[in-house]
Design an enzyme around this catalytic site. Structure first.
Site, short mmCIF file in Angstrom:
data_model
loop_
_atom_site.label_atom_id
_atom_site.label_comp_id
_atom_site.label_asym_id
_atom_site.label_seq_id
_atom_site.Cartn_x
_atom_site.Cartn_y
_atom_site.Cartn_z
N HIS A 1 0.71 -1.39 0.02
CA HIS A 1 0.03 0.26 0.03
C HIS A 1 0.88 1.10 -0.02
O HIS A 1 0.23 2.42 0.16
CB HIS A 1 -0.91 0.04 1.43
CG HIS A 1 -1.84 -1.19 1.22
ND1 HIS A 1 -3.14 -0.69 0.70
CD2 HIS A 1 -1.83 -2.36 1.66
CE1 HIS A 1 -3.91 -2.05 1.16
NE2 HIS A 1 -3.10 -2.79 1.53
N LYS B 1 -8.75 13.22 4.61
CA LYS B 1 -8.00 12.51 4.50
C LYS B 1 -6.91 12.68 5.71
O LYS B 1 -7.01 13.89 6.40
CB LYS B 1 -7.50 12.50 3.11
CG LYS B 1 -6.51 13.70 2.82
CD LYS B 1 -5.82 13.58 1.47
CE LYS B 1 -6.81 13.39 0.27
NZ LYS B 1 -6.84 12.32 -0.63
#
Ligand code: F58
Length: 826
Positions: free
Chosen positions: A370, A562
């Site tokens: 990721h 975020k």
């Protein structure tokens, strides 16, 4: 049955789904679980009564799901290993999956209760940091919806992600006591608890057959207790389980110490053991070796493998067919120690030959990467690793030895290659490279967006891709359209359903495209705008209530929510805001479409720069929002404590989605998809999944700016000097000067100096290089927004063309390319 009621069919309060049955079930739960009547029940009591009512209705599918995995000999199930599952509030999504919102609403209304208020009152379990943990939850949802048998294995943290409060513009962290009032969805399965060892030593011995074996004698044993949470698929017929391990002492109480009067010592062991699953690490920063974190990783990996071996034995299948029962997905390297643990179980505990054990192990595991940030790749100092897991270190050395023999045989004389590929980084301090262990131990390795996978293959994992190219593949991330459209945006969901039917909810990729037909329909467009406005009004109420900031629903809502990280460039965004503010100040009479710029997200508690950017945003907001020259045309707001629940209010209200990371840094992003399927148009760089989103929606429906990933490399190679940009772009120069000179800090020049100096002298994430292009892009956004018809078409086309970004599609990709499993429900 009492006399005189023979004519009435008997209600089963555990399963009945009519309004009458649900009403009775809620009342029963109120009375028998929390000892209340409607007159005395608190909002939490009502919530619990309704939650248990839903859980009852999931149990049949749940038990069938467990039977499916534990009885069917020919079935391969996914074991999704993840240190984080950010599942979000459960009630709303379970009601949606069961399809009983209407009778439940009616039942509650008859009791004077409002379903929406009860759903809104749920305190969500924050068992994840951000994208990675939420992705795991979306995948669990999709596996259950598609009928892919799966167990999610993770950690039952006592304290999840911290709660963020803002004091005088600074982030303040508070403990998240999510379990304070219990968690009605889980069932604790004491009978499946397992012991996990830590520390101690490993020694060789000769077994009764005269074979040399190794025995690990841990210094300490901890009990792993599974807490099972049902994950029901849309439609309510297929259910998987999320099994989260909590750490307990094997013997909670030491009677020896107690009777000798050492009362504190009697419970010491318990306290030490429980520490393992005490708290989620909020680390988003350069990685630091923390022994407790490695303990957590091993704890849940080992407990999960033991659980899988138990199932294998229950099935009566031989151990060397383990890979036919389980496809084990490693969600990043956090569970990668499982590779060594499975080898230990096979070789040491079950006397399997190394070669055979290795063949089975590598057929089981696959690994998802990721991140491309080198500092985020996990490395454990050998000494620390060996202290906690002495036998595993030996096994890793042996895996490495055999691996390097093969490498040297295939590439003789290339010692550089061997050193680069080694599972051990020989630089001081010597350390175990967890990503290398994950790659070598897996048959498949995937990145999470096309660009990310490409960069993995050509940069971060270039050597592995060269020697085993067949292992690498891409599975672009996706998000569940159930939670992130059907549930969070009921107005838009109903509007979509009214035109194309409701099959989009579980066949998003195939169905949502049918919305294209209405993109230019004036009536549909008006409806679409009305819905967006209503969603903005909901967010405005929240902002007014929580922040005292007035947001006008007719303004353009431009949102960046975020985690805070320099590569995500929230500071680029706030510099843009300052530039827009200056433009208004320069010519207060000029036309300026009202714009609300919204921020949200947490910074890791130790991340100095990120916390300072949060402070800067607040300070800019205070100046801009209060300036009479601005007159409310530009508003800045920071929404505190961004989590799944807040996201569910924010995504539906956005017109513009800010996805502005430096190209090559964001692996995929998933917020970009959540905004997109709710009709926000992206303003973004060619990074992560933005690239594919833009391909899908078309260049005309995406506001692009910034350097490309190859350009970033090129500019850096030629020597990047951010000061050149500051000196040659007056708009940028002025914005930076204002921050430096204390214009947003009552003349205090020190407070934001670290931000300005970092930008001027380092600017690793090239904020200054992309600024001019960002401002130009801003001008195109303003122009597009002035043409309502055009902008509405862009919004509709975004939704209609983003079918690919359903997590159902991602899961199908995993099933086909990696797990080799056929979904049971299509
Ligand atoms: C994220 N990683 C990526 N890590 O940054 C994002 O691009 C991607 O879309 C998402 O994964 C899903 O693939 C991420 O969220 C973490 O939260 C780590 C958890 C463990 C501690 C360090 C951060």
């Amino acid at each position: 049955m009492p006399k005189g009621r023979k004519d009435k069919p008997r209600l089963d309060v555990r399963t009945d789904c009519t309004a009458v049955g649900l009403r009775q079930a809620v009342l029963d739960n109120l009375y028998y679980i929390s000892g209340n009547t409607p007159a005395t029940a608190s909002p939490d009591d009502w919530y619990c009564a309704v939650a248990y009512c839903m859980r009852d209705r999931m149990l049949k599918a749940w038990n069938e799901g467990i039977e499916r995995i534990t009885k069917a000999l020919d079935l391969r199930a996914v074991a999704y290993l993840s240190a984080e599952f950010l599942i979000g509030p459960q009630l709303g999504s379970n009601v949606l999956a069961l399809g009983i919102a209407e009778p439940l609403r009616e039942a509650l209304a008859s009791l004077g209760q409002d379903l929406d208020a009860i759903v809104d009152g749920e305190h969500e379990p924050g068992l994840g940091n951000g994208g990675l943990g939420r992705l795991a939850a979306c995948y669990m949802d999709s596996m259950a919806t598609l009928g892919v048998p799966a167990i999610g294995y993770g950690i039952h943290y006592e304290f999840g992600m911290f709660t963020q409060a803002i004091r005088d513009g600074w982030q303040v962290e508070m403990a998240d006591k999510w379990l304070r009032k219990g968690f009605p969805w889980e069932i604790v399965q004491h009978e499946f608890a397992v012991e996990v060892g830590l520390g101690g030593s490993a020694e060789t011995f000769l077994d009764t057959g005269g074979r040399l074996r190794v025995r690990w004698t841990p210094e300490k044993r901890i009990l792993a207790v599974p807490h099972d949470i049902p994950v029901i698929g849309y439609g309510g017929t297929f259910c998987n389980v999320l099994r989260l391990w909590s750490a307990e002492a094997v013997d909670a109480f030491d009677f020896g110490s107690f009777t000798s009067g050492e009362y504190g010592k009697a419970v010491e062991e318990k306290i030490l053991s429980e520490t393992i699953s005490k708290v989620l690490y909020p680390n988003d920063e350069p990685y630091q070796g923390k022994v407790l974190r490695l303990g957590q990783q091993y704890f849940f990996a080992a407990a999960s493998l033991k659980d899988m071996l138990r199932i294998q034995q229950m099935l009566g299948k031989p151990l060397d067919a383990f890979h036919t029962t389980f496809a084990i997905q490693l969600n990043d390297t956090h569970p990668a120690v499982a590779v060594a643990e499975l080898m230990r179980l096979f070789v040491d505990e079950h006397d399997m030959e190394w070669e055979r054990a290795w063949a089975v192990t590598t057929k089981c595991f696959s690994y998802t990467n990721h991140t491309l940030l080198p500092e985020a790749l996990e490395k454990w100092p050998v000494e620390l690793f060996g202290g906690l897991l002495p036998r595993h270190l030996e096994i890793i050395y042996e895996i490495n030895r055999r691996f390097l023999v093969e490498v040297r045989a295939a590439y003789p004389g290339d010692e550089g290659l061997a050193a680069r590929l080694s599972l051990i980084d020989e630089a001081s301090p010597r350390s175990v490279r967890m990503a290398h262990l994950a790659v070598v131990g897996s048959h498949a390795v995937n990145g999470v967006a096309a660009l990310h996978t490409e960069l993995l293959k050509t940069h971060v994992m270039q050597d592995f891709a060269a020697i085993t190219p067949q292992k690498f593949c891409n599975v672009t991330n996706g998000v569940t359209p159930r939670r992130f459209l059907a549930l969070c945006n009921p107005r838009l969901a109903a509007c979509i359903t009214s035109r194309i039917g409701n099959a989009w909810i579980n066949r998003f990729e195939d169905e949502i495209v049918r919305l294209e037909a209405f993109a230019d329909d004036p009536e549909f467009q008006a409806q679409w705008r009305g819905i967006k406005r209503a969603n903005k009004a909901v967010l405005a109420v929240l902002a007014e209530k929580r922040l005292g900031v007035a947001l006008h629903p007719d303004a353009i809502f431009d949102v960046q929510v975020k985690r805070f990280h320099e590569y995500k460039r929230q500071h680029l965004n706030i510099l843009r805001v300052i530039a827009l503010y200056n433009a208004i100040k320069h010519d207060p009479g000029a036309e300026f479409s009202p714009l609300a710029v919204l921020f949200g997200g947490k910074a890791a508690p130790g991340y100095f720069m990120a916390k300072r950017v949060i402070k800067l945003i607040h300070n800019v907001a205070r100046v801009v929002n209060a300036d009479p020259d601005v007159g409310g045309r530009l508003t800045v707001a920071y929404i505190p404590n961004f989590n799944v629940r807040v996201g569910q209010v924010v995504y539906p209200a956005a017109d513009i989605s800010q996805q502005i990371s430096l190209a090559g840094k964001e692996a995929s992003g998933t917020g970009n998809m959540k905004f997109g399927i709710n009709g926000a148009v992206t303003m973004g760089t060619l990074d992560g999944a933005n690239v594919e989103m833009r391909q899908c929606v078309g260049a005309e429906n995406f506001f692009l700016f910034g350097l490309t990933a190859p350009e970033v490399i090129e500019v850096k190679r030629n020597g990047y000097d951010p000061r050149v940009y500051a000196a040659t772009d007056p708009v940028l120069g002025q914005a930076l000067d204002m921050v430096a000179s204390g214009a947003f800090s009552a003349g205090d020049r020190d407070i934001f100096r670290p931000i300005v100096e970092n930008l001027l002298y380092q600017d690793e994430y090239m904020v200054l290089a992309d600024f001019a292009s960002y401002m130009q892009c801003q001008a195109s956004v303003m122009e597009a927004c002035r043409d309502t018809t055009r902008f509405t078409r862009m919004s509709i086309q975004n939704v209609a063309r983003l079918g690919k970004f359903s997590s159902d599609r991602s899961i199908r990709d995993y099933c086909r390319d990696i797990w080799k499993i056929t979904p049971e429900l299509g």
